[in-house]
Enzyme design. Sequence first.
Site, PDB file in Angstrom:
ATOM      1  CG  ASP A 248      -1.948   1.107   1.162  1.00  0.00           C
ATOM      2  OD1 ASP A 248      -3.017   0.880   0.587  1.00  0.00           O
ATOM      3  OD2 ASP A 248      -1.663   2.213   1.688  1.00  0.00           O
ATOM      4  CG  HIS A 261      -7.250  13.068  -8.568  1.00  0.00           C
ATOM      5  ND1 HIS A 261      -7.349  12.016  -7.691  1.00  0.00           N
ATOM      6  CD2 HIS A 261      -8.078  14.036  -8.086  1.00  0.00           C
ATOM      7  CE1 HIS A 261      -8.213  12.319  -6.717  1.00  0.00           C
ATOM      8  NE2 HIS A 261      -8.668  13.548  -6.951  1.00  0.00           N
ATOM      9  CG  ASP A 265      -4.000   9.064 -12.572  1.00  0.00           C
ATOM     10  OD1 ASP A 265      -4.419   8.478 -11.549  1.00  0.00           O
ATOM     11  OD2 ASP A 265      -4.746   9.658 -13.381  1.00  0.00           O
ATOM     12  NE  ARG A 280      11.421 -14.624  -7.271  1.00  0.00           N
ATOM     13  CZ  ARG A 280      11.064 -15.742  -6.646  1.00  0.00           C
ATOM     14  NH1 ARG A 280      11.951 -16.727  -6.528  1.00  0.00           N
ATOM     15  NH2 ARG A 280       9.848 -15.892  -6.154  1.00  0.00           N
ATOM     16  CG  ASP A 281      11.852 -12.885 -15.797  1.00  0.00           C
ATOM     17  OD1 ASP A 281      11.699 -11.656 -15.662  1.00  0.00           O
ATOM     18  OD2 ASP A 281      12.784 -13.404 -16.435  1.00  0.00           O
ATOM     19  CD  GLU A 291      -4.445   4.228  -1.648  1.00  0.00           C
ATOM     20  OE1 GLU A 291      -4.682   4.585  -0.486  1.00  0.00           O
ATOM     21  OE2 GLU A 291      -5.282   4.316  -2.576  1.00  0.00           O
TER      22      GLU A 291
END
Length: 393
Positions: A248, A261, A265, A280-281, A291
Amino acid sequence: MPSNLVQQLNEAAFGTDPKQRLRIKRSLMAANVYVICIVLQAYAWSIDYMDQDAVVMLSSAILINVLWWYGFLRAGLNLRFKDQAMTLPQILSGLTVIVGAYSVTGPVHGSTLMLLALVLVFGIFNLKAGAARMAGAYTVVLMGIAMLIKSRTDPVNYPASLEIAHFVLTASIVPTISTLAAQLSNLRAKLQAQKDELAQAVMRIQILATRDELTGLHNRRHMLEVLTQHQKRLDRSGQHRFCLALLDLDYFKRVNDTYGHGVGDDVLRHFAQEARSVMRDVDVLARWGGEEFLLLMVDTSPELAQIGIARIRDKLADSPVAAGDTSLVVKFSAGVTGYWGNEPLDTCIERADHALYAAKAQGRNCTVIEIGPGAELEALAATGQLPQASQPA
Protein backbone atom coordinates in the site's frame (compact mmCIF):
# COMPACT_ATOMS: atom_id res chain seq x y z
CA MET A 1 7.74 -47.55 -50.91
CA PRO A 2 8.58 -46.80 -47.24
CA SER A 3 6.86 -43.74 -45.82
CA ASN A 4 10.15 -42.11 -44.78
CA LEU A 5 11.44 -42.42 -48.36
CA VAL A 6 8.25 -40.80 -49.65
CA GLN A 7 8.72 -37.98 -47.16
CA GLN A 8 12.34 -37.50 -48.25
CA LEU A 9 11.31 -37.37 -51.90
CA ASN A 10 8.57 -34.88 -51.06
CA GLU A 11 11.02 -32.65 -49.21
CA ALA A 12 13.51 -32.91 -52.05
CA ALA A 13 10.88 -31.90 -54.59
CA PHE A 14 8.97 -29.28 -52.65
CA GLY A 15 11.19 -28.27 -49.72
CA THR A 16 10.33 -28.22 -46.04
CA ASP A 17 8.74 -24.78 -45.64
CA PRO A 18 4.94 -25.28 -45.66
CA LYS A 19 4.19 -22.03 -47.50
CA GLN A 20 6.81 -22.69 -50.16
CA ARG A 21 5.55 -26.24 -50.63
CA LEU A 22 2.04 -24.88 -51.22
CA ARG A 23 3.28 -22.31 -53.75
CA ILE A 24 5.24 -24.92 -55.70
CA LYS A 25 2.31 -27.35 -55.75
CA ARG A 26 -0.07 -24.64 -56.94
CA SER A 27 2.33 -23.70 -59.71
CA LEU A 28 2.61 -27.32 -60.86
CA MET A 29 -1.16 -27.72 -60.61
CA ALA A 30 -1.55 -24.81 -63.00
CA ALA A 31 0.80 -26.65 -65.36
CA ASN A 32 -2.11 -28.98 -66.10
CA VAL A 33 -3.32 -26.29 -68.49
CA TYR A 34 -0.06 -26.67 -70.41
CA VAL A 35 -0.49 -30.44 -70.51
CA ILE A 36 -3.85 -29.91 -72.19
CA CYS A 37 -2.15 -27.62 -74.67
CA ILE A 38 0.52 -30.24 -75.47
CA VAL A 39 -2.12 -32.96 -75.93
CA LEU A 40 -4.03 -30.66 -78.26
CA GLN A 41 -0.87 -30.12 -80.32
CA ALA A 42 -0.22 -33.85 -80.50
CA TYR A 43 -3.75 -34.39 -81.75
CA ALA A 44 -3.41 -31.62 -84.32
CA TRP A 45 -0.13 -33.14 -85.54
CA SER A 46 -1.70 -36.62 -85.72
CA ILE A 47 -4.38 -35.36 -88.12
CA ASP A 48 -1.89 -33.28 -90.11
CA TYR A 49 -3.20 -29.95 -88.85
CA MET A 50 0.19 -28.97 -87.35
CA ASP A 51 3.76 -29.37 -88.47
CA GLN A 52 6.06 -31.46 -86.32
CA ASP A 53 8.50 -28.56 -85.98
CA ALA A 54 5.76 -26.30 -84.63
CA VAL A 55 4.71 -28.97 -82.12
CA VAL A 56 8.28 -29.44 -80.91
CA MET A 57 8.89 -25.70 -80.68
CA LEU A 58 5.74 -24.94 -78.70
CA SER A 59 6.03 -28.00 -76.45
CA SER A 60 9.61 -27.02 -75.67
CA ALA A 61 8.51 -23.48 -74.80
CA ILE A 62 5.84 -24.88 -72.49
CA LEU A 63 8.27 -27.24 -70.80
CA ILE A 64 10.84 -24.47 -70.32
CA ASN A 65 8.16 -22.22 -68.80
CA VAL A 66 7.07 -24.91 -66.32
CA LEU A 67 10.65 -25.80 -65.32
CA TRP A 68 11.60 -22.14 -65.00
CA TRP A 69 8.88 -21.38 -62.50
CA TYR A 70 9.50 -24.60 -60.59
CA GLY A 71 13.21 -23.80 -60.30
CA PHE A 72 12.47 -20.18 -59.41
CA LEU A 73 10.16 -21.16 -56.55
CA ARG A 74 12.24 -24.13 -55.39
CA ALA A 75 15.33 -21.92 -55.14
CA GLY A 76 13.38 -19.45 -52.99
CA LEU A 77 14.00 -16.53 -55.35
CA ASN A 78 10.35 -15.58 -54.99
CA LEU A 79 10.93 -14.66 -51.35
CA ARG A 80 12.69 -11.49 -52.49
CA PHE A 81 9.45 -10.10 -53.87
CA LYS A 82 6.39 -8.62 -52.19
CA ASP A 83 4.09 -11.13 -53.90
CA GLN A 84 5.95 -14.28 -52.92
CA ALA A 85 3.49 -16.44 -54.85
CA MET A 86 4.52 -14.60 -58.06
CA THR A 87 0.92 -14.93 -59.22
CA LEU A 88 0.86 -12.14 -61.80
CA PRO A 89 4.21 -13.01 -63.46
CA GLN A 90 3.20 -16.68 -63.71
CA ILE A 91 -0.16 -15.75 -65.23
CA LEU A 92 1.42 -13.37 -67.76
CA SER A 93 3.93 -16.02 -68.84
CA GLY A 94 1.12 -18.57 -69.11
CA LEU A 95 -1.00 -16.22 -71.21
CA THR A 96 1.96 -15.62 -73.49
CA VAL A 97 2.37 -19.38 -74.01
CA ILE A 98 -1.35 -19.78 -74.78
CA VAL A 99 -1.27 -16.94 -77.32
CA GLY A 100 1.74 -18.67 -78.88
CA ALA A 101 -0.24 -21.90 -79.02
CA TYR A 102 -3.12 -20.04 -80.67
CA SER A 103 -0.72 -18.77 -83.31
CA VAL A 104 0.73 -22.15 -84.33
CA THR A 105 -2.15 -24.62 -83.96
CA GLY A 106 -3.60 -23.78 -87.37
CA PRO A 107 -7.09 -25.11 -88.04
CA VAL A 108 -7.65 -26.10 -84.36
CA HIS A 109 -6.44 -22.78 -82.94
CA GLY A 110 -9.93 -21.81 -81.75
CA SER A 111 -9.85 -24.55 -79.13
CA THR A 112 -6.99 -22.79 -77.31
CA LEU A 113 -9.20 -19.84 -76.42
CA MET A 114 -10.71 -21.71 -73.49
CA LEU A 115 -7.22 -22.10 -72.06
CA LEU A 116 -6.99 -18.33 -71.68
CA ALA A 117 -9.92 -18.46 -69.28
CA LEU A 118 -8.32 -21.34 -67.37
CA VAL A 119 -5.08 -19.40 -66.89
CA LEU A 120 -6.94 -16.30 -65.69
CA VAL A 121 -9.11 -18.35 -63.31
CA PHE A 122 -5.90 -19.74 -61.78
CA GLY A 123 -5.23 -16.33 -60.23
CA ILE A 124 -8.78 -15.17 -59.68
CA PHE A 125 -8.57 -15.75 -55.91
CA ASN A 126 -5.01 -14.43 -55.49
CA LEU A 127 -4.64 -11.44 -57.80
CA LYS A 128 -5.20 -7.96 -56.47
CA ALA A 129 -7.64 -5.73 -58.33
CA GLY A 130 -4.97 -3.82 -60.27
CA ALA A 131 -3.08 -6.98 -61.21
CA ALA A 132 -6.30 -8.65 -62.39
CA ARG A 133 -7.08 -5.72 -64.68
CA MET A 134 -3.50 -5.74 -65.96
CA ALA A 135 -3.71 -9.45 -66.80
CA GLY A 136 -7.02 -8.91 -68.62
CA ALA A 137 -5.72 -5.98 -70.65
CA TYR A 138 -2.52 -7.87 -71.51
CA THR A 139 -4.55 -10.83 -72.76
CA VAL A 140 -6.86 -8.77 -74.98
CA VAL A 141 -4.05 -6.69 -76.47
CA LEU A 142 -1.67 -9.60 -77.07
CA MET A 143 -4.39 -11.81 -78.51
CA GLY A 144 -5.60 -8.97 -80.73
CA ILE A 145 -2.10 -8.50 -82.13
CA ALA A 146 -1.72 -12.26 -82.73
CA MET A 147 -5.10 -12.45 -84.48
CA LEU A 148 -4.28 -9.48 -86.69
CA ILE A 149 -0.90 -10.89 -87.72
CA LYS A 150 -2.19 -14.42 -88.37
CA SER A 151 -5.21 -13.20 -90.37
CA ARG A 152 -2.77 -11.49 -92.74
CA THR A 153 0.00 -14.09 -92.85
CA ASP A 154 -2.15 -17.24 -92.81
CA PRO A 155 -5.64 -16.28 -94.03
CA VAL A 156 -6.48 -19.89 -94.89
CA ASN A 157 -6.33 -21.12 -91.30
CA TYR A 158 -7.03 -17.72 -89.74
CA PRO A 159 -9.70 -16.05 -91.91
CA ALA A 160 -10.34 -12.43 -90.91
CA SER A 161 -14.06 -12.98 -90.34
CA LEU A 162 -13.36 -15.81 -87.92
CA GLU A 163 -10.63 -13.85 -86.14
CA ILE A 164 -12.99 -10.92 -85.65
CA ALA A 165 -15.47 -13.29 -84.00
CA HIS A 166 -12.70 -14.76 -81.84
CA PHE A 167 -11.51 -11.29 -80.83
CA VAL A 168 -15.02 -10.16 -79.88
CA LEU A 169 -15.38 -13.33 -77.80
CA THR A 170 -12.02 -12.73 -76.14
CA ALA A 171 -12.69 -9.05 -75.54
CA SER A 172 -16.01 -9.95 -73.91
CA ILE A 173 -15.04 -12.89 -71.71
CA VAL A 174 -11.57 -11.88 -70.50
CA PRO A 175 -12.57 -8.47 -69.06
CA THR A 176 -15.50 -10.19 -67.33
CA ILE A 177 -13.12 -12.62 -65.64
CA SER A 178 -10.76 -9.76 -64.76
CA THR A 179 -13.60 -7.71 -63.32
CA LEU A 180 -14.74 -10.67 -61.24
CA ALA A 181 -11.17 -11.17 -60.00
CA ALA A 182 -10.95 -7.47 -59.08
CA GLN A 183 -14.24 -7.65 -57.20
CA LEU A 184 -13.09 -10.74 -55.32
CA SER A 185 -9.83 -8.98 -54.51
CA ASN A 186 -11.67 -5.97 -53.10
CA LEU A 187 -13.93 -8.30 -51.14
CA ARG A 188 -10.89 -10.14 -49.73
CA ALA A 189 -9.33 -6.83 -48.75
CA LYS A 190 -12.50 -5.74 -46.94
CA LEU A 191 -12.84 -9.09 -45.19
CA GLN A 192 -9.16 -8.98 -44.16
CA ALA A 193 -9.59 -5.45 -42.83
CA GLN A 194 -12.66 -6.54 -40.87
CA LYS A 195 -10.76 -9.57 -39.59
CA ASP A 196 -7.87 -7.37 -38.46
CA GLU A 197 -10.23 -4.94 -36.76
CA LEU A 198 -11.99 -7.83 -35.03
CA ALA A 199 -8.68 -9.30 -33.88
CA GLN A 200 -7.60 -5.93 -32.52
CA ALA A 201 -10.94 -5.51 -30.78
CA VAL A 202 -10.67 -8.98 -29.22
CA MET A 203 -7.13 -8.17 -28.10
CA ARG A 204 -8.28 -4.89 -26.55
CA ILE A 205 -11.12 -6.68 -24.79
CA GLN A 206 -8.70 -9.32 -23.49
CA ILE A 207 -6.35 -6.61 -22.26
CA LEU A 208 -9.18 -4.71 -20.59
CA ALA A 209 -10.41 -7.94 -19.03
CA THR A 210 -7.04 -8.86 -17.56
CA ARG A 211 -5.07 -5.61 -17.23
CA ASP A 212 -5.40 -2.45 -15.22
CA GLU A 213 -5.69 0.35 -17.77
CA LEU A 214 -3.63 2.87 -15.77
CA THR A 215 -0.64 0.80 -14.66
CA GLY A 216 -0.66 -2.05 -17.18
CA LEU A 217 -0.54 -4.56 -14.32
CA HIS A 218 -2.91 -7.49 -13.93
CA ASN A 219 -6.25 -6.42 -12.51
CA ARG A 220 -7.91 -7.89 -9.46
CA ARG A 221 -10.13 -10.33 -11.35
CA HIS A 222 -7.31 -11.80 -13.39
CA MET A 223 -5.03 -11.97 -10.36
CA LEU A 224 -7.61 -14.12 -8.60
CA GLU A 225 -7.53 -16.51 -11.57
CA VAL A 226 -3.73 -16.67 -11.39
CA LEU A 227 -3.86 -17.33 -7.64
CA THR A 228 -6.43 -20.08 -8.15
CA GLN A 229 -4.14 -21.81 -10.65
CA HIS A 230 -1.21 -21.67 -8.20
CA GLN A 231 -3.44 -22.87 -5.39
CA LYS A 232 -4.60 -25.90 -7.39
CA ARG A 233 -1.06 -26.77 -8.41
CA LEU A 234 0.16 -26.59 -4.81
CA ASP A 235 -2.79 -28.56 -3.44
CA ARG A 236 -2.26 -31.20 -6.13
CA SER A 237 1.52 -31.62 -5.92
CA GLY A 238 2.46 -30.23 -2.51
CA GLN A 239 5.25 -28.28 -4.23
CA HIS A 240 5.81 -24.74 -5.44
CA ARG A 241 4.62 -22.95 -2.32
CA PHE A 242 4.02 -19.26 -2.75
CA CYS A 243 3.76 -16.08 -0.71
CA LEU A 244 1.43 -13.13 -0.99
CA ALA A 245 2.26 -9.53 -0.16
CA LEU A 246 -0.16 -6.62 -0.01
CA LEU A 247 1.61 -3.34 -0.78
CA ASP A 248 0.00 0.00 0.00
CA LEU A 249 1.52 3.33 -1.08
CA ASP A 250 2.12 5.51 1.96
CA TYR A 251 0.22 8.82 2.19
CA PHE A 252 -1.12 8.51 -1.34
CA LYS A 253 -4.19 10.60 -0.54
CA ARG A 254 -1.88 13.42 0.51
CA VAL A 255 -0.19 13.25 -2.92
CA ASN A 256 -3.56 13.57 -4.68
CA ASP A 257 -4.65 16.45 -2.43
CA THR A 258 -1.36 18.31 -2.80
CA TYR A 259 -0.40 17.76 -6.44
CA GLY A 260 -3.64 16.62 -8.06
CA HIS A 261 -4.89 13.34 -9.43
CA GLY A 262 -2.72 13.61 -12.53
CA VAL A 263 0.41 13.38 -10.39
CA GLY A 264 -1.26 10.63 -8.39
CA ASP A 265 -1.69 8.63 -11.61
CA ASP A 266 1.98 9.25 -12.44
CA VAL A 267 2.93 7.88 -9.02
CA LEU A 268 0.91 4.72 -9.58
CA ARG A 269 2.42 4.17 -13.03
CA HIS A 270 5.90 4.88 -11.70
CA PHE A 271 5.47 2.39 -8.87
CA ALA A 272 4.29 -0.32 -11.27
CA GLN A 273 7.15 0.28 -13.71
CA GLU A 274 9.91 0.38 -11.09
CA ALA A 275 8.56 -2.61 -9.17
CA ARG A 276 8.40 -4.78 -12.29
CA SER A 277 11.96 -3.80 -13.23
CA VAL A 278 13.41 -5.53 -10.15
CA MET A 279 10.92 -8.39 -9.73
CA ARG A 280 11.68 -11.97 -10.71
CA ASP A 281 10.10 -13.11 -13.96
CA VAL A 282 8.06 -15.78 -12.15
CA ASP A 283 6.49 -13.30 -9.72
CA VAL A 284 3.25 -11.48 -10.52
CA LEU A 285 2.19 -7.99 -9.46
CA ALA A 286 -1.42 -6.81 -9.72
CA ARG A 287 -3.26 -3.64 -8.89
CA TRP A 288 -5.60 -4.75 -6.14
CA GLY A 289 -7.52 -1.49 -5.80
CA GLY A 290 -6.74 2.21 -5.49
CA GLU A 291 -3.16 2.53 -4.28
CA GLU A 292 -3.03 -1.08 -3.08
CA PHE A 293 -1.15 -3.83 -4.94
CA LEU A 294 -0.95 -7.60 -4.52
CA LEU A 295 2.36 -9.36 -5.16
CA LEU A 296 2.53 -13.11 -5.80
CA MET A 297 5.98 -14.61 -5.11
CA VAL A 298 6.42 -18.26 -6.03
CA ASP A 299 8.80 -20.88 -4.67
CA THR A 300 9.92 -18.79 -1.72
CA SER A 301 9.34 -18.41 2.00
CA PRO A 302 7.86 -15.33 3.72
CA GLU A 303 11.26 -14.57 5.23
CA LEU A 304 12.97 -14.55 1.84
CA ALA A 305 10.03 -12.80 0.18
CA GLN A 306 10.78 -9.65 2.16
CA ILE A 307 14.16 -9.43 0.39
CA GLY A 308 12.37 -9.08 -2.93
CA ILE A 309 10.12 -6.43 -1.41
CA ALA A 310 13.18 -4.61 -0.10
CA ARG A 311 14.57 -4.52 -3.64
CA ILE A 312 11.42 -2.74 -4.79
CA ARG A 313 11.70 -0.29 -1.91
CA ASP A 314 15.36 0.46 -2.69
CA LYS A 315 14.58 0.93 -6.38
CA LEU A 316 11.86 3.46 -5.59
CA ALA A 317 14.19 5.33 -3.24
CA ASP A 318 16.71 5.70 -6.06
CA SER A 319 14.16 6.84 -8.66
CA PRO A 320 11.85 9.61 -7.42
CA VAL A 321 8.84 10.81 -9.39
CA ALA A 322 9.21 14.26 -10.91
CA ALA A 323 6.10 16.33 -10.06
CA GLY A 324 6.69 19.81 -11.41
CA ASP A 325 9.56 21.29 -9.44
CA THR A 326 9.24 18.62 -6.74
CA SER A 327 10.62 15.09 -6.64
CA LEU A 328 8.46 12.56 -4.85
CA VAL A 329 9.99 9.43 -3.36
CA VAL A 330 7.37 6.68 -3.41
CA LYS A 331 7.22 4.65 -0.20
CA PHE A 332 4.95 1.79 0.74
CA SER A 333 3.94 -0.50 3.56
CA ALA A 334 3.84 -4.26 3.03
CA GLY A 335 2.17 -7.22 4.66
CA VAL A 336 3.53 -10.66 3.78
CA THR A 337 2.24 -14.16 4.41
CA GLY A 338 2.63 -17.62 2.96
CA TYR A 339 -0.01 -19.89 1.48
CA TRP A 340 0.24 -23.10 3.46
CA GLY A 341 -2.12 -25.25 1.41
CA ASN A 342 -5.63 -26.55 2.09
CA GLU A 343 -6.93 -23.12 3.02
CA PRO A 344 -9.18 -20.69 1.16
CA LEU A 345 -7.36 -17.99 -0.79
CA ASP A 346 -9.48 -15.37 0.97
CA THR A 347 -8.00 -16.50 4.28
CA CYS A 348 -4.46 -16.09 2.97
CA ILE A 349 -5.20 -12.66 1.48
CA GLU A 350 -6.88 -11.57 4.72
CA ARG A 351 -3.80 -12.62 6.66
CA ALA A 352 -1.62 -10.47 4.36
CA ASP A 353 -4.06 -7.61 4.91
CA HIS A 354 -3.68 -7.94 8.71
CA ALA A 355 0.09 -7.81 8.30
CA LEU A 356 -0.26 -4.71 6.12
CA TYR A 357 -2.26 -2.89 8.79
CA ALA A 358 0.37 -3.87 11.32
CA ALA A 359 3.05 -2.32 9.08
CA LYS A 360 1.05 0.89 8.89
CA ALA A 361 0.64 0.87 12.66
CA GLN A 362 4.43 0.60 13.04
CA GLY A 363 4.98 3.84 11.16
CA ARG A 364 4.68 2.76 7.50
CA ASN A 365 7.48 2.20 4.99
CA CYS A 366 8.22 -1.23 6.45
CA THR A 367 7.35 -4.90 5.99
CA VAL A 368 5.50 -7.14 8.43
CA ILE A 369 5.14 -10.92 8.08
CA GLU A 370 2.32 -12.98 9.49
CA ILE A 371 3.48 -16.58 9.48
CA GLY A 372 0.20 -18.46 9.53
CA PRO A 373 -3.24 -18.89 11.03
CA GLY A 374 -3.33 -17.82 14.65
CA ALA A 375 0.28 -16.63 14.69
CA GLU A 376 1.16 -13.41 16.40
CA LEU A 377 1.92 -10.54 14.08
CA GLU A 378 5.65 -10.22 13.98
CA ALA A 379 7.04 -6.85 13.09
CA LEU A 380 10.18 -7.28 11.08
CA ALA A 381 12.84 -4.78 10.31
CA ALA A 382 12.11 -1.56 8.56
CA THR A 383 14.08 -0.62 5.47
CA GLY A 384 17.64 -1.94 5.67
CA GLN A 385 17.15 -4.23 8.66
CA LEU A 386 16.73 -7.55 6.88
CA PRO A 387 17.62 -11.06 8.08
CA GLN A 388 20.52 -12.85 6.46
CA ALA A 389 19.49 -15.21 3.65
CA SER A 390 21.35 -17.58 1.44
CA GLN A 391 19.50 -16.53 -1.74
CA PRO A 392 17.32 -13.60 -2.72
CA ALA A 393 13.66 -13.91 -3.56
